[in-house]
Scaffold this motif. Structure first.
Motif, PDB file in Angstrom:
ATOM      1  N   ALA A  96       1.008  -1.303  -0.356  1.00 63.54           N
ATOM      2  CA  ALA A  96       0.294  -0.276   0.067  1.00 63.54           C
ATOM      3  C   ALA A  96       0.760   1.064   0.187  1.00 63.54           C
ATOM      4  O   ALA A  96       2.023   1.161   0.723  1.00 63.54           O
ATOM      5  N   THR A  97      -0.027   2.359  -0.203  1.00 66.58           N
ATOM      6  CA  THR A  97       0.631   3.316  -0.144  1.00 66.58           C
ATOM      7  C   THR A  97       0.552   4.599   0.619  1.00 66.58           C
ATOM      8  O   THR A  97      -0.390   5.092   1.073  1.00 66.58           O
ATOM      9  N   PHE A  98       1.299   4.811   1.345  1.00 69.56           N
ATOM     10  CA  PHE A  98       1.083   5.484   3.263  1.00 69.56           C
ATOM     11  C   PHE A  98       0.489   6.979   2.217  1.00 69.56           C
ATOM     12  O   PHE A  98       1.509   7.233   1.677  1.00 69.56           O
ATOM     13  N   PRO A  99      -0.213   7.268   3.176  1.00 70.26           N
ATOM     14  CA  PRO A  99      -0.236   9.015   3.275  1.00 70.26           C
ATOM     15  C   PRO A  99       1.127   9.153   3.650  1.00 70.26           C
ATOM     16  O   PRO A  99       1.265   9.112   4.293  1.00 70.26           O
ATOM     17  N   THR A 100       0.429  11.129   3.318  1.00 72.03           N
ATOM     18  CA  THR A 100       1.553  11.621   3.307  1.00 72.03           C
ATOM     19  C   THR A 100       1.375  12.997   4.798  1.00 72.03           C
ATOM     20  O   THR A 100       0.153  13.532   4.593  1.00 72.03           O
ATOM     21  N   SER A 101       2.307  13.671   5.430  1.00 70.96           N
ATOM     22  CA  SER A 101       2.105  14.790   6.510  1.00 70.96           C
ATOM     23  C   SER A 101       2.436  16.210   5.099  1.00 70.96           C
ATOM     24  O   SER A 101       3.445  16.070   4.598  1.00 70.96           O
ATOM     25  N   ASN A 102       1.327  16.420   5.941  1.00 73.85           N
ATOM     26  CA  ASN A 102       1.415  18.465   5.538  1.00 73.85           C
ATOM     27  C   ASN A 102       2.293  18.879   6.515  1.00 73.85           C
ATOM     28  O   ASN A 102       2.000  20.453   6.830  1.00 73.85           O
ATOM     29  N   ALA A 103       1.925  18.712   7.533  1.00 75.34           N
ATOM     30  CA  ALA A 103       2.427  18.845   9.041  1.00 75.34           C
ATOM     31  C   ALA A 103       4.068  19.756   8.484  1.00 75.34           C
ATOM     32  O   ALA A 103       4.809  18.955   7.874  1.00 75.34           O
ATOM     33  N   ALA A 104       4.678  21.134   9.436  1.00 76.22           N
ATOM     34  CA  ALA A 104       5.322  21.543   9.540  1.00 76.22           C
ATOM     35  C   ALA A 104       6.403  20.400   9.675  1.00 76.22           C
ATOM     36  O   ALA A 104       7.223  20.306   9.146  1.00 76.22           O
ATOM     37  N   LEU A 105       6.561  19.581  10.632  1.00 78.46           N
ATOM     38  CA  LEU A 105       7.621  19.023  11.744  1.00 78.46           C
ATOM     39  C   LEU A 105       8.734  19.764  12.080  1.00 78.46           C
ATOM     40  O   LEU A 105      10.180  19.149  10.863  1.00 78.46           O
ATOM     41  N   THR A 106       8.452  20.704  12.619  1.00 76.72           N
ATOM     42  CA  THR A 106       9.460  20.902  12.949  1.00 76.72           C
ATOM     43  C   THR A 106       9.345  21.524  14.487  1.00 76.72           C
ATOM     44  O   THR A 106       7.856  21.287  15.327  1.00 76.72           O
ATOM     45  N   GLY A 107       9.824  22.024  15.436  1.00 73.72           N
ATOM     46  CA  GLY A 107      10.222  22.555  16.848  1.00 73.72           C
ATOM     47  C   GLY A 107       9.716  21.056  18.132  1.00 73.72           C
ATOM     48  O   GLY A 107      10.440  20.180  17.806  1.00 73.72           O
ATOM     49  N   ASP A 108       8.790  21.170  18.832  1.00 74.97           N
ATOM     50  CA  ASP A 108       8.377  19.778  19.544  1.00 74.97           C
ATOM     51  C   ASP A 108       7.791  18.736  18.929  1.00 74.97           C
ATOM     52  O   ASP A 108       6.493  18.765  18.189  1.00 74.97           O
ATOM     53  N   PHE A 109       8.576  17.594  19.193  1.00 76.51           N
ATOM     54  CA  PHE A 109       7.571  16.462  17.827  1.00 76.51           C
ATOM     55  C   PHE A 109       6.415  15.909  18.823  1.00 76.51           C
ATOM     56  O   PHE A 109       5.720  15.627  17.660  1.00 76.51           O
ATOM     57  N   GLY A 110       6.606  16.098  20.095  1.00 74.54           N
ATOM     58  CA  GLY A 110       4.990  15.853  20.886  1.00 74.54           C
ATOM     59  C   GLY A 110       3.724  16.839  20.455  1.00 74.54           C
ATOM     60  O   GLY A 110       2.999  16.150  21.140  1.00 74.54           O
ATOM     61  N   LEU A 111       3.633  17.329  19.659  1.00 76.45           N
ATOM     62  CA  LEU A 111       3.090  18.481  18.863  1.00 76.45           C
ATOM     63  C   LEU A 111       2.189  18.154  17.299  1.00 76.45           C
ATOM     64  O   LEU A 111       0.870  17.886  17.759  1.00 76.45           O
ATOM     65  N   TYR A 112       3.075  16.674  17.489  1.00 79.23           N
ATOM     66  CA  TYR A 112       2.188  16.179  15.854  1.00 79.23           C
ATOM     67  C   TYR A 112       1.423  14.956  15.875  1.00 79.23           C
ATOM     68  O   TYR A 112       2.042  13.812  15.050  1.00 79.23           O
ATOM     69  N   LYS A 113       1.454  14.651  17.192  1.00 76.57           N
ATOM     70  CA  LYS A 113       1.009  13.084  17.064  1.00 76.57           C
ATOM     71  C   LYS A 113      -0.029  12.783  16.192  1.00 76.57           C
ATOM     72  O   LYS A 113      -1.434  13.535  16.015  1.00 76.57           O
ATOM     73  N   GLY A 114      -0.486  11.979  15.467  1.00 76.21           N
ATOM     74  CA  GLY A 114      -1.007  11.378  14.275  1.00 76.21           C
ATOM     75  C   GLY A 114      -0.711  12.269  12.783  1.00 76.21           C
ATOM     76  O   GLY A 114      -1.124  12.711  11.884  1.00 76.21           O
TER      77      GLY A 114
END
Length: 302
Positions: free
Chosen positions: A151-169
């Motif tokens: 399967a092709t995994f979905p991608t993320s549009n989040a900034a992905l910088t700073g605190d890792f803990g803020l990006y769950k999901g």
């Protein structure tokens, strides 16, 4: 003057304690290797008399392989600390015993998966007189495997910088395509023989060999280790850590800074199945977390 002597004495006592503790660790590691060598020798003797590897022996070999690889990682890490725990002679002895155990285990496991490679015994009629024949194990070969649809995994549009803990999901997968074959935590594999049970510290993916593996978040590479023919990479994201195991290659160095989506290596081959495999681990401080709730959620219709 008295205070200085007291501090000096305390320092010497502390140093002596550390040295005694290190000696205890060295003795324990050596005893563990001796026990593993005895187990391997016993399995090898049984194999030489029966020319077969039983399922029970294979389970024992798999456990031995896990133990010796764990000790290898520990010995390598302790040899890199300052000052190193092992001197040159101790390191050579440990490396020699670890290599012997891994080599014998790999050969016996290969016979389990590829019984056609088991050498045939020479009879008296076929063996030339007054000659001693030595057997060289054949190079590892893999069967031709059927293609897998991943399967092709979905991608993320989040900034992905700073605190890792803020990006769950919202964390992207380390692969663009693949299959999750083993989730986090306790598992049991049932078969005709005894069940195989264990605990997966992360998430296991199947993907074609040499598929690019990507960093899931910005961070600092704190470890790049080579274990046998595969690589193991650890990246720090503040108090969070991600680890990528069973890599066929590494494209980053210890101390480098990586960006989200940056290729850090490629998927390596799984010795047990012949397929490509990636082990992904997520940690917060020293606690393992289930990575799947952190990955970007599958969108409806994908």
């Amino acid at each position: 003057m008295i205070i200085t002597k007291n501090w000096l004495l305390a320092g010497l006592v502390l140093l002596a304690g550390n040295l005694f503790a290190q000696d205890d660790v060295k003795v324990t590691l050596k005893k563990d290797r001796a026990m593993m060598i005895n187990e391997v020798n016993q399995i090898e003797r049984t194999f030489k008399s029966t020319k077969t590897i039983s399922r029970e022996a294979m389970i024992q070999l798999t456990d031995l392989n896990r133990k010796i690889e764990g000790q290898e990682r520990y010995v390598v890490s302790m040899s890199r600390q300052e000052p190193p725990m092992f001197n040159t002679e101790e390191m050579q002895d440990a490396t020699r015993e670890i290599t012997r155990i891994k080599s014998t285990v790999a050969t016996l496991r290969n016979y389990y998966y590829h019984p056609e490679t088991i050498p045939k015994e020479n009879t008296a009629a076929s063996r030339p007189p007054a000659q001693t024949q030595t057997y060289t194990p054949p190079a590892r070969t893999y069967p031709v495997l059927p293609p897998r649809q991943h399967a092709t995994f979905p991608t993320s549009n989040a900034a992905l910088t700073g605190d890792f803990g803020l990006y769950k999901g919202q964390i992207p997968y380390p692969l663009e395509k693949g299959t999750i074959t083993q989730g986090f935590g306790h598992f049991k594999i049932e078969g005709s023989g005894p069940d195989i049970v264990g605990d997966n510290p992360g998430c296991t993916f199947a993907a074609p060999v040499n598929t690019p593996v990507k960093a899931v978040f910005e961070g600092d590479v704190i470890s790049v280790s080579k274990l046998g023919s595969t690589f193991y990479i650890v990246i720090r994201h503040g108090r969070y850590f991600t680890a990528y195991s069973n890599l066929a290659s590494s494209t980053v160095l210890k101390g480098s800074r990586v960006k989200p989506g940056q290729v850090i290596g490629t998927v390596g081959r799984d010795d047990e199945t012949g397929y490509g495999k990636l082990d992904f681990i997520l940690m917060f401080d020293d606690k393992n977390l289930d990575p799947q709730p952190w990955f970007v959620r599958q969108q409806y219709g994908q």
